[in-house]
Design an enzyme around this catalytic site. Structure first.
Site, PDB file in Angstrom:
ATOM      1  N   THR A 135      67.525  64.491  44.066  1.00 30.52           N
ATOM      2  CA  THR A 135      66.568  64.579  42.679  1.00 30.52           C
ATOM      3  C   THR A 135      66.545  65.698  41.920  1.00 30.52           C
ATOM      4  O   THR A 135      67.336  66.672  42.031  1.00 30.52           O
ATOM      5  CB  THR A 135      65.041  65.125  43.387  1.00 30.52           C
ATOM      6  OG1 THR A 135      64.081  65.548  42.547  1.00 30.52           O
ATOM      7  CG2 THR A 135      65.201  66.086  44.542  1.00 30.52           C
ATOM      8  N   ASP A 136      66.230  65.764  40.387  1.00 31.06           N
ATOM      9  CA  ASP A 136      66.347  66.532  39.462  1.00 31.06           C
ATOM     10  C   ASP A 136      65.328  67.936  39.753  1.00 31.06           C
ATOM     11  O   ASP A 136      65.901  69.149  39.345  1.00 31.06           O
ATOM     12  CB  ASP A 136      65.791  66.190  38.091  1.00 31.06           C
ATOM     13  CG  ASP A 136      64.339  65.883  38.252  1.00 31.06           C
ATOM     14  OD1 ASP A 136      63.775  65.813  39.176  1.00 31.06           O
ATOM     15  OD2 ASP A 136      63.981  65.531  36.917  1.00 31.06           O
ATOM     16  N   GLU A 137      64.742  67.871  40.914  1.00 27.41           N
ATOM     17  CA  GLU A 137      63.812  68.855  41.227  1.00 27.41           C
ATOM     18  C   GLU A 137      64.667  70.338  41.895  1.00 27.41           C
ATOM     19  O   GLU A 137      64.407  71.263  41.808  1.00 27.41           O
ATOM     20  CB  GLU A 137      62.523  68.671  42.111  1.00 27.41           C
ATOM     21  CG  GLU A 137      62.041  67.600  41.615  1.00 27.41           C
ATOM     22  CD  GLU A 137      60.433  67.125  42.203  1.00 27.41           C
ATOM     23  OE1 GLU A 137      60.176  68.046  42.912  1.00 27.41           O
ATOM     24  OE2 GLU A 137      60.048  66.176  42.145  1.00 27.41           O
ATOM     25  N   TYR A 161      59.908  70.878  49.352  1.00 29.70           N
ATOM     26  CA  TYR A 161      60.451  69.590  49.292  1.00 29.70           C
ATOM     27  C   TYR A 161      61.780  70.041  48.413  1.00 29.70           C
ATOM     28  O   TYR A 161      62.956  69.360  48.805  1.00 29.70           O
ATOM     29  CB  TYR A 161      59.714  68.814  48.249  1.00 29.70           C
ATOM     30  CG  TYR A 161      60.483  67.577  47.610  1.00 29.70           C
ATOM     31  CD1 TYR A 161      61.195  66.724  48.691  1.00 29.70           C
ATOM     32  CD2 TYR A 161      60.537  67.378  46.437  1.00 29.70           C
ATOM     33  CE1 TYR A 161      61.901  65.602  48.238  1.00 29.70           C
ATOM     34  CE2 TYR A 161      61.317  66.400  46.001  1.00 29.70           C
ATOM     35  CZ  TYR A 161      61.877  65.549  46.596  1.00 29.70           C
ATOM     36  OH  TYR A 161      62.463  64.242  46.196  1.00 29.70           O
ATOM     37  N   LYS A 165      65.956  69.307  49.655  1.00 30.63           N
ATOM     38  CA  LYS A 165      66.835  68.646  49.033  1.00 30.63           C
ATOM     39  C   LYS A 165      67.925  69.321  48.558  1.00 30.63           C
ATOM     40  O   LYS A 165      69.157  68.872  48.858  1.00 30.63           O
ATOM     41  CB  LYS A 165      66.205  67.798  48.015  1.00 30.63           C
ATOM     42  CG  LYS A 165      65.046  66.784  48.296  1.00 30.63           C
ATOM     43  CD  LYS A 165      65.554  65.316  49.111  1.00 30.63           C
ATOM     44  CE  LYS A 165      66.244  64.547  48.035  1.00 30.63           C
ATOM     45  NZ  LYS A 165      66.734  63.506  48.897  1.00 30.63           N
TER      46      LYS A 165
HETATM   47  P1  NAD Z   1      59.533  57.382  50.105  1.00 26.83           P
HETATM   48  O1  NAD Z   1      58.642  58.606  50.428  1.00 26.83           O
HETATM   49  O2  NAD Z   1      58.655  56.543  49.345  1.00 26.83           O
HETATM   50  O3  NAD Z   1      60.116  56.818  51.008  1.00 26.83           O
HETATM   51  C1  NAD Z   1      60.970  57.374  52.131  1.00 26.83           C
HETATM   52  C2  NAD Z   1      61.461  56.500  53.457  1.00 26.83           C
HETATM   53  O4  NAD Z   1      62.112  57.194  54.134  1.00 26.83           O
HETATM   54  C3  NAD Z   1      60.317  55.934  53.971  1.00 26.83           C
HETATM   55  O5  NAD Z   1      60.519  54.422  54.146  1.00 26.83           O
HETATM   56  C4  NAD Z   1      60.142  56.523  55.277  1.00 26.83           C
HETATM   57  O6  NAD Z   1      59.920  55.626  56.341  1.00 26.83           O
HETATM   58  C5  NAD Z   1      61.790  56.997  55.371  1.00 26.83           C
HETATM   59  N1  NAD Z   1      62.147  58.184  56.264  1.00 26.83           N
HETATM   60  C6  NAD Z   1      61.405  59.508  56.118  1.00 26.83           C
HETATM   61  N2  NAD Z   1      61.950  60.289  57.306  1.00 26.83           N
HETATM   62  C7  NAD Z   1      62.782  59.461  57.926  1.00 26.83           C
HETATM   63  C8  NAD Z   1      63.781  59.588  58.998  1.00 26.83           C
HETATM   64  N3  NAD Z   1      63.590  60.735  59.402  1.00 26.83           N
HETATM   65  N4  NAD Z   1      64.427  58.614  59.499  1.00 26.83           N
HETATM   66  C9  NAD Z   1      64.647  57.480  58.886  1.00 26.83           C
HETATM   67  N5  NAD Z   1      63.669  57.217  57.822  1.00 26.83           N
HETATM   68  C10 NAD Z   1      62.988  58.238  57.236  1.00 26.83           C
HETATM   69  O7  NAD Z   1      60.613  57.930  49.029  1.00 26.83           O
HETATM   70  P2  NAD Z   1      61.094  57.690  47.766  1.00 26.83           P
HETATM   71  O8  NAD Z   1      60.307  57.886  46.568  1.00 26.83           O
HETATM   72  O9  NAD Z   1      61.691  56.242  47.751  1.00 26.83           O
HETATM   73  O10 NAD Z   1      62.502  58.356  47.461  1.00 26.83           O
HETATM   74  C11 NAD Z   1      63.759  58.042  48.067  1.00 26.83           C
HETATM   75  C12 NAD Z   1      64.786  59.242  48.096  1.00 26.83           C
HETATM   76  O11 NAD Z   1      64.909  59.261  46.483  1.00 26.83           O
HETATM   77  C13 NAD Z   1      64.505  60.328  48.419  1.00 26.83           C
HETATM   78  O12 NAD Z   1      65.570  61.266  49.139  1.00 26.83           O
HETATM   79  C14 NAD Z   1      63.845  61.142  47.248  1.00 26.83           C
HETATM   80  O13 NAD Z   1      64.254  62.733  47.647  1.00 26.83           O
HETATM   81  C15 NAD Z   1      64.827  60.447  46.372  1.00 26.83           C
HETATM   82  N6  NAD Z   1      64.325  60.723  44.879  1.00 26.83           N
HETATM   83  C16 NAD Z   1      63.049  60.238  44.723  1.00 26.83           C
HETATM   84  C17 NAD Z   1      62.217  60.423  43.487  1.00 26.83           C
HETATM   85  C18 NAD Z   1      61.123  59.735  43.114  1.00 26.83           C
HETATM   86  O14 NAD Z   1      60.579  59.935  41.928  1.00 26.83           O
HETATM   87  N7  NAD Z   1      60.327  59.026  44.066  1.00 26.83           N
HETATM   88  C19 NAD Z   1      63.236  60.954  42.405  1.00 26.83           C
HETATM   89  C20 NAD Z   1      64.454  61.438  42.649  1.00 26.83           C
HETATM   90  C21 NAD Z   1      64.889  61.016  44.064  1.00 26.83           C
HETATM   91  P1  TYD Z   2      54.175  63.741  41.706  1.00 27.38           P
HETATM   92  O1  TYD Z   2      53.993  62.164  41.353  1.00 27.38           O
HETATM   93  O2  TYD Z   2      53.741  64.250  42.881  1.00 27.38           O
HETATM   94  O3  TYD Z   2      55.769  64.057  41.417  1.00 27.38           O
HETATM   95  P2  TYD Z   2      56.697  65.390  41.381  1.00 27.38           P
HETATM   96  O4  TYD Z   2      55.921  66.397  41.793  1.00 27.38           O
HETATM   97  O5  TYD Z   2      57.822  64.879  42.382  1.00 27.38           O
HETATM   98  O6  TYD Z   2      57.205  65.611  40.108  1.00 27.38           O
HETATM   99  O7  TYD Z   2      53.561  64.503  40.314  1.00 27.38           O
HETATM  100  C1  TYD Z   2      53.979  64.273  39.039  1.00 27.38           C
HETATM  101  C2  TYD Z   2      53.385  65.521  38.187  1.00 27.38           C
HETATM  102  O8  TYD Z   2      52.033  65.018  38.260  1.00 27.38           O
HETATM  103  C3  TYD Z   2      53.576  66.628  38.599  1.00 27.38           C
HETATM  104  O9  TYD Z   2      53.744  67.451  37.350  1.00 27.38           O
HETATM  105  C4  TYD Z   2      52.300  66.953  39.427  1.00 27.38           C
HETATM  106  C5  TYD Z   2      51.248  66.126  38.695  1.00 27.38           C
HETATM  107  N1  TYD Z   2      50.030  65.552  39.633  1.00 27.38           N
HETATM  108  C6  TYD Z   2      48.806  65.646  39.150  1.00 27.38           C
HETATM  109  O10 TYD Z   2      48.564  66.147  37.861  1.00 27.38           O
HETATM  110  N2  TYD Z   2      47.734  65.037  39.845  1.00 27.38           N
HETATM  111  C7  TYD Z   2      48.127  64.473  40.910  1.00 27.38           C
HETATM  112  O11 TYD Z   2      47.104  64.116  41.761  1.00 27.38           O
HETATM  113  C8  TYD Z   2      49.328  64.318  41.537  1.00 27.38           C
HETATM  114  C9  TYD Z   2      49.593  63.572  42.829  1.00 27.38           C
HETATM  115  C10 TYD Z   2      50.434  64.611  40.659  1.00 27.38           C
END
Ligand code: NAD
Ligand code: TYD
Length: 355
Positions: A135-137, A161, A165
């Protein structure tokens, strides 16, 4: 099986989009290892559940036996590591699972991948890839005039989180530097699209707005995120897997920086048009400012020149078209929503947004 890939966390939001796209556009076998936490949902993969190219295995990435058996039985040519605890707010309330899965789980997967890779015949060793999805975070928070994050930006994570990561990213780097494991790391900005669990901002707002519930905005709503449509992210991952240079990291982003208030107002405006007879219209009347998230990063922005220049990837979807598709998807999938918003979800919403 030759050409098999092992995906971890494939029942989550990005992982399931990735597998569906992979099966339809690449078509080689996929093994999906997922623990099925609250965020994992096999419904997302229903359309390929009986496809002979797809196999689901319920298991934990931290379970060395399960992981080593999968390597031995399926001999994958690549691992795509999505599995993680992914919600910042949950990491603030309970960081333990984040350290367990994101740090220790990644370590276990790396160890098993290394043991497997070392014993491959030379030609297969050359081709093997371990792609770590991050992630960019990890880069921390930007000021309003700062340049966007690039691959050389120092790590400065601010939430449990992002710290977990970042730790995983460091381990992946070390396995390349120390053991030569052919790793690739991607750092991506905020994704949105179908199958995202409605604890995250965009699906939460779509659901709440269409059912007349408050739209909680943390702090002043001026925090900036770069938004990317999930299928663009999946394509970028395929480019990195196919043509990325081993040991390198690639930033992925949508070139679409928007503050939270703008995101919420855009969703409300589209819903006004699509659902003029909802309980509360205009939907923006539901906006409610709530207490800020502790350690809330102010701004993320991504410099994606490297992936554009080296791999020729660029996002296809504009935010305007992607958000419309996403809203339409949620409005058309009431059954999916009903299932994921049952017991455990309601408990989270009640606790997190109490008061
Ligand atoms: P998500 O929370 O929707 O899905 C996570 C999946 O991992 C779930 O299916 C869960 O059951 C599985 N999981 C959790 N713990 C596990 C374990 N111990 N063993 C096996 N499976 C396990 O997450 P997402 O949004 O699909 O993100 C996927 C990846 O991309 C993550 O690594 C996240 O850090 C990264 N990412 C997400 C975003 C975003 O905006 N969602 C952005 C950048 C990077
Ligand atoms: P989120 O979807 O949780 O992603 P991330 O924290 O990984 O960026 O949140 C996106 C942005 O929205 C973040 O600045 C937090 C804000 N946010 C709210 O303002 N209200 C909410 O209920 C949630 C879940 C997020």
């Amino acid at each position: 099986m030759e050409d098999t890939i092992l995906v971890t966390g494939g029942a989550g939001f990005i992982g399931s989009n990735f597998i569906l796209q992979w099966i339809s556009e690449v078509g080689t076998p996929v093994i999906n290892l997922d623990k099925l936490t609250y965020a994992g949902n096999l419904r997302n993969l229903e359309q390929i559940s009986s496809d002979r190219r797809y196999q689901f295995v319920q298991g934990d990435v931290i379970d060395r036996h399960v992981v080593s058996d999968l390597f031995r039985l399926h001999r994958p040519r690549a691992v795509l590591h999505f599995a993680a605890e992914s919600h910042v707010d949950r990491s603030i309330r309970g960081p333990d699972d984040f350290i367990r899965t994101n740090v220790n789980g990644t370590f276990c997967l790396l160890e098993e991948a290394r043991a497997y890779w070392m014993n491959l015949p030379e030609s297969e060793r050359q081709k093997f890839r371990f792609l770590h999805v991050s992630t960019d975070e990890v880069y921390g928070s930007l000021g309003p005039a700062d340049a966007a994050f690039n691959e050389e930006t120092g790590y400065a994570p601010n939430s449990p989180y992002s710290a977990s990561k970042a730790a995983a990213d460091h381990l992946v780097r070390a396995y390349y530097q120390t053991y030569g494991l052919p790793t690739l790391t991607t750092n991506c900005s905020n994704n949105y699209g179908p199958y995202q669990f409605p604890e995250k901002l965009i699906p939460l707002v779509i659901l709440n707005a269409s059912t007349g519930k408050p739209l909680p905005i943390y702090g002043d709503g001026r925090n900036l995120r770069d938004w990317l449509f999930v299928l663009d992210h999946c394509e970028a991952l395929r480019s990195v897997l196919a043509r990325g240079t081993v040991g390198q990291t690639y930033n992925i982003g949508g070139g679409s920086e928007k503050c939270n208030l703008e995101i919420v107002e855009t969703i409300c405006a589209i819903l006004d048009e699509l659902r003029p007879h909802d309980q509360v219209v205009p939907h923006r009347n539901l906006i409610t400012f709530v207490k800020d998230r502790p350690g809330h990063d102010r701004r993320y922005a991504m410099n994606i020149c490297k992936i554009e220049r080296e791999l020729g990837w660029t996002p296809r979807e504009s935010f305007e078209s992607g958000i419309r598709k996403t809203i339409q998807w949620y409005l058309e999938h009431e059954e999916w929503i009903r299932e994921v918003t049952s017991g455990a979800y309601r408990q989270w919403i009640a606790t997190h947004y109490a008061g």
